[in-house]
Design an enzyme around this catalytic site. Structure first.
Site, PDB file in Angstrom:
ATOM      1  N   HIS A   8     121.836  42.403   5.220  1.00 18.59           N
ATOM      2  CA  HIS A   8     122.618  42.188   6.434  1.00 18.59           C
ATOM      3  C   HIS A   8     123.260  40.795   6.387  1.00 18.59           C
ATOM      4  O   HIS A   8     122.558  39.786   6.500  1.00 18.59           O
ATOM      5  CB  HIS A   8     121.644  42.289   7.618  1.00 18.59           C
ATOM      6  N   SER A  65     127.847  41.921  12.727  1.00 17.99           N
ATOM      7  CA  SER A  65     126.644  42.245  13.476  1.00 17.99           C
ATOM      8  C   SER A  65     126.892  42.302  14.983  1.00 17.99           C
ATOM      9  O   SER A  65     127.782  43.010  15.417  1.00 17.99           O
ATOM     10  CB  SER A  65     125.573  41.216  13.104  1.00 17.99           C
ATOM     11  N   LYS A 121     130.096  44.172  17.063  1.00 17.34           N
ATOM     12  CA  LYS A 121     130.150  45.029  18.262  1.00 17.34           C
ATOM     13  C   LYS A 121     131.211  44.439  19.209  1.00 17.34           C
ATOM     14  O   LYS A 121     132.046  45.148  19.758  1.00 17.34           O
ATOM     15  CB  LYS A 121     128.797  45.071  18.984  1.00 17.34           C
ATOM     16  N   TRP A 162     118.487  48.811   9.300  1.00 16.30           N
ATOM     17  CA  TRP A 162     118.405  48.622  10.760  1.00 16.30           C
ATOM     18  C   TRP A 162     119.755  48.970  11.412  1.00 16.30           C
ATOM     19  O   TRP A 162     119.808  49.514  12.505  1.00 16.30           O
ATOM     20  CB  TRP A 162     118.005  47.165  11.019  1.00 16.30           C
TER      21      TRP A 162
HETATM   22  C1  GCU Z   1     119.553  42.172  15.791  1.00 17.27           C
HETATM   23  C2  GCU Z   1     120.038  43.285  16.669  1.00 17.27           C
HETATM   24  C3  GCU Z   1     121.312  43.936  16.115  1.00 17.27           C
HETATM   25  C4  GCU Z   1     122.342  42.885  15.835  1.00 17.27           C
HETATM   26  C5  GCU Z   1     121.757  41.823  14.944  1.00 17.27           C
HETATM   27  C6  GCU Z   1     122.663  40.635  14.651  1.00 17.27           C
HETATM   28  O1  GCU Z   1     119.064  42.690  14.586  1.00 17.27           O
HETATM   29  O2  GCU Z   1     118.993  44.198  16.826  1.00 17.27           O
HETATM   30  O3  GCU Z   1     121.824  44.889  17.023  1.00 17.27           O
HETATM   31  O4  GCU Z   1     123.500  43.454  15.302  1.00 17.27           O
HETATM   32  O5  GCU Z   1     120.599  41.279  15.555  1.00 17.27           O
HETATM   33  O6  GCU Z   1     123.523  40.290  15.452  1.00 17.27           O
HETATM   34  O7  GCU Z   1     122.448  40.009  13.590  1.00 17.27           O
END
Ligand code: GCU
Length: 342
Positions: free
Chosen positions: A323, A197, A201, A288
């Site tokens: 997720h 997540s 990144k 998402w």
């Molecule tokens: C939120 C955010 C995402 C991210 C995620 C996470 O949903 O909008 O961009 O990847 O958190 O880190 O779980």
């Protein structure tokens, strides 16, 4: 999930027929790859992540606690008249006799949870495949809040307004790698970087900025990570900037309403891992993060791998479910690393 819902704009698109048709910025432009790669890296610094942190900070390391196959090491960084401690956990496969490959991956939860048997850290799967884990609680490098900078590692570095949390987390993973390279039980040539997540990144950025990482793994990294921003499906650049203004560079905010002006898209971020093995994975219910946008970006990034003569170094899976990063995901990643890191 709570975080995701909060972050969503009311008009989030989840309709495939409404996903944008988009020309992507060119990945290859006829130049030799090292030159093109340097250009893309610079674009990412300027428009997305901020300047790469090049300053070296003095660091002292002390083993704080240890068990038969793990150790917790305190890294104490100093800079700008301040000190900051980060606790790093290294877990090696029990009974390992030779140097083992490893995965550097930040944790959302304190490192005590990793040894306690957290579902995101299936240590038995790592042990089965002969891999060590090197982790730290990500907030040790940058507390994940809007006003986190003064308490982050960035406060010890020469001031640079362009950098932000993503860079701090990526920098932290590089420092964990520095240490791993001094350890006699770890094989420094086979250390991958991974993340889930938001930390996926950060892992992509760490892999892009530090080519000593032998392979790169992005798990459900979504918008600002592996998924194509121009596709307009699920999270949008505007959502990232509204909910997490401390993650990316200030300039990135100018693309909230003008994503097509962004001179990069995620196929270029992924291509920065080339020619090293790269694994991108998504989860079917994690709309998402736009699973299809992640796969399409990887397919485009493959063109860089092919152009530089390193085909078949990338992999993708779509795990059924939500997720998360699970034992199933790690099983796939470690098999892939075993097959590609030799
Ligand atoms: C939120 C955010 C995402 C991210 C995620 C996470 O949903 O909008 O961009 O990847 O958190 O880190 O779980």
């Amino acid at each position: 999930m709570a975080v995701s819902l909060l972050a969503q704009r009311p008009n989030t698109n989840y309709d495939e027929s409404k996903a944008a048709r988009y020309p992507l910025p060119a990945l290859l432009d006829g130049k030799a790859w090292p030159e093109r790669r340097a250009e893309i890296l610079k674009l990412y610094e300027t428009h997305v992540f901020g300047n790469i942190i090049t300053a070296k900070l003095p660091v002292e390391t002390t083993v704080k606690a240890q068990g038969p196959n793990w150790r917790e090491v305190t890294f104490t960084f100093s800079g700008e008249g301040k000190k900051k401690a980060v606790n790093v956990l290294i877990v090696v496969p029990p009974g390992a006799k030779k140097r083992v490959p490893a995965v550097v991956c930040l944790s959302f939860t304190p490192i005590s949870t990793v040894l306690a048997g957290h579902s995101r850290w299936p240590l038995d799967v790592f042990a089965k495949h002969g891999f060590a884990v090197i982790t730290a609680h990500y907030t040790d490098f940058f507390p994940d809040v809007k006003q986190g900078r003064p308490d982050s590692i960035l406060a010890l570095l020469p001031p640079d307004e362009t950098t932000n949390a993503m860079s701090a987390w990526a920098w932290g993973m590089s420092r964990m790698l520095d240490y791993a390279l001094t350890q006699r039980d770890l094989d420094g040539k086979r250390i991958a970087v991974a993340g889930h997540s938001r930390l996926g990144k950060a892992a992509l950025w760490a892999g892009a900025t530090d080519q000593r990482f032998a392979a790169v793994i992005s798990n459900d990294s979504g918008e600002g990570g592996a998924s194509l921003s121009r596709r307009i499906f699920g999270e949008h650049v505007a959502d990232l900037n509204a909910s997490f203004p401390h993650w990316f560079t200030e300039k990135f905010k100018s693309y909230s309403q003008a994503v097509n002006d962004l001179p990069v898209d995620s196929h270029m971020l992924l291509a920065l891992s080339a020619p090293r093995p790269l694994y991108v994975a998504s989860a079917s219910e994690d709309l998402w993060a736009d699973p299809l946008g992640e796969l399409l970006a990887l397919t485009e990034a493959d063109k860089a791998y092919e152009a530089i003569g390193a085909p078949e170094q990338t992999a993708y899976h779509l795990r059924p479910g939500k997720h998360d990063i699970t034992a199933y995901d790690w099983e796939r990643y470690l098999r892939f690393l075993k097959a590609t890191l030799r």
